[in-house]
Scaffold this motif. Sequence first.
Motif, short mmCIF file in Angstrom:
data_model
loop_
_atom_site.label_atom_id
_atom_site.label_comp_id
_atom_site.label_asym_id
_atom_site.label_seq_id
_atom_site.Cartn_x
_atom_site.Cartn_y
_atom_site.Cartn_z
N HIS A 149 0.83 -1.22 0.00
CA HIS A 149 0.00 0.00 0.00
C HIS A 149 0.86 1.27 0.00
CE1 HIS A 149 -3.29 -2.75 0.79
NE2 HIS A 149 -2.65 -3.20 1.86
N LEU A 150 1.85 1.30 -0.90
CA LEU A 150 2.75 2.44 -0.98
C LEU A 150 2.12 3.57 -1.79
CD1 LEU A 150 6.08 0.50 -1.67
CD2 LEU A 150 4.97 1.00 0.52
N THR A 151 2.29 4.78 -1.31
CA THR A 151 1.74 5.94 -2.03
C THR A 151 2.81 6.97 -2.36
OG1 THR A 151 1.19 6.99 0.10
CG2 THR A 151 -0.54 5.68 -0.98
N ASP A 152 3.85 7.03 -1.54
CA ASP A 152 4.95 7.97 -1.77
C ASP A 152 6.16 7.47 -0.99
OD1 ASP A 152 4.34 8.53 0.87
OD2 ASP A 152 3.51 10.52 0.46
N SER A 155 5.56 6.89 2.82
CA SER A 155 4.84 5.65 3.15
C SER A 155 5.73 4.43 2.92
CB SER A 155 3.56 5.53 2.31
OG SER A 155 3.86 5.28 0.94
N ALA A 156 6.61 4.50 1.91
CA ALA A 156 7.52 3.39 1.64
C ALA A 156 8.53 3.24 2.77
CB ALA A 156 8.25 3.62 0.32
N LYS A 157 9.01 4.35 3.30
CA LYS A 157 9.94 4.30 4.43
C LYS A 157 9.25 3.73 5.66
CE LYS A 157 13.73 5.21 6.76
NZ LYS A 157 13.32 4.58 8.04
N LYS A 158 8.04 4.16 5.90
CA LYS A 158 7.28 3.68 7.06
C LYS A 158 7.02 2.18 6.96
CE LYS A 158 3.12 4.68 9.76
NZ LYS A 158 1.90 5.54 9.86
N ALA A 159 6.83 1.68 5.73
CA ALA A 159 6.54 0.26 5.51
C ALA A 159 7.80 -0.59 5.52
CB ALA A 159 5.80 0.09 4.19
N GLY A 160 8.98 0.04 5.65
CA GLY A 160 10.22 -0.71 5.64
C GLY A 160 10.58 -1.25 4.27
N ALA A 161 10.15 -0.55 3.23
CA ALA A 161 10.35 -1.02 1.86
C ALA A 161 11.79 -0.79 1.40
CB ALA A 161 9.39 -0.30 0.92
N THR A 162 12.20 -1.59 0.42
CA THR A 162 13.45 -1.39 -0.29
C THR A 162 13.11 -0.78 -1.64
OG1 THR A 162 14.51 -3.28 0.77
CG2 THR A 162 15.46 -2.52 -1.29
#
Length: 298
Positions: A149-152, A155-162
């Motif tokens: 559920h990435l939007t920017d 949000s990607a940082k909060k989700a721990g995304a790479t």
Amino acid sequence: MSEFPNLSRRGFLTRGAAVGGLLTVPGLLTACSKTAGDSGASKLAQLKKQGYVRVAYANEAPYGYEENGKLKGEAPTLHQVIFKALGVDELRPTFAEFDGLIPGLQAGKYDVISAGMAIIPERCEKALFSEPEFISPTAMMVKKGNPKHLTDLASAKKAGATVGVLAGAVEKSYATAAGFSEGDIKTLQKQQDGADAVKGGRIDAFVLTGISLRWLAKTNPQVEVTHSFVPVVDGKQQYSPGGAVFRKGSEELRDAFDAQLKKITSDPAQYVRLIGQYGFGKDTIPPANLKTADLCKA
């Protein structure tokens, strides 16, 4: 200072004599050699006399890319029209990896970079930029269904995304400003590498301009592209303007180019007619008060 003090685009980020035509690409992977008489004051006259201008592209659709031996995209299409108006009928293209474009320009391998390169201060120190040809917000390519559920970038940082970015692209600075560590940012060489990394689960999101990603998604049905967003660096929004690039000392050529470019960006109907097929529209036309001089010192 412009109303748009920090508009920047990755850069990353090229057409026949008739509008809407295609430019044949002879020797796509062969670099051109230097030519004599390369001073700025005489460059335009030199190009008119020889009848061609050497342009470089990085094979990034839809900005400048090769397809079936033809050079296509936003930058070469505009540049063909502009140089024809200046009395130079032919574009002779050379392929270069994106992060090698400016070094190749400095070495005299070509006269102009036709790749929709972002106008940022670090690059302005090494080369001359035209006025902006377009603006383009950023987006992210994710797996179909956007499982995190990435939007920017926030949000990607909060989700721990790479996240993945292209080598030499401004998107890395956007990710760093959003708090990503080096270990969570993967550098990729080509657009398709980014799509493949998303599909293969090696990254959660590929960060690039929305225009580029929507084009890439056409041939990668397993992914989708988020809505565009405007990254923030040091509290300032980054709107991603790109333009043509010339060697230092080629001010006369750059200024003549800008005069013709202004005729196109001041005419929305012509602008869309020329490059609408590549995803550019009235919303990507640079505001009249967005100036390269301000971008270069932002």
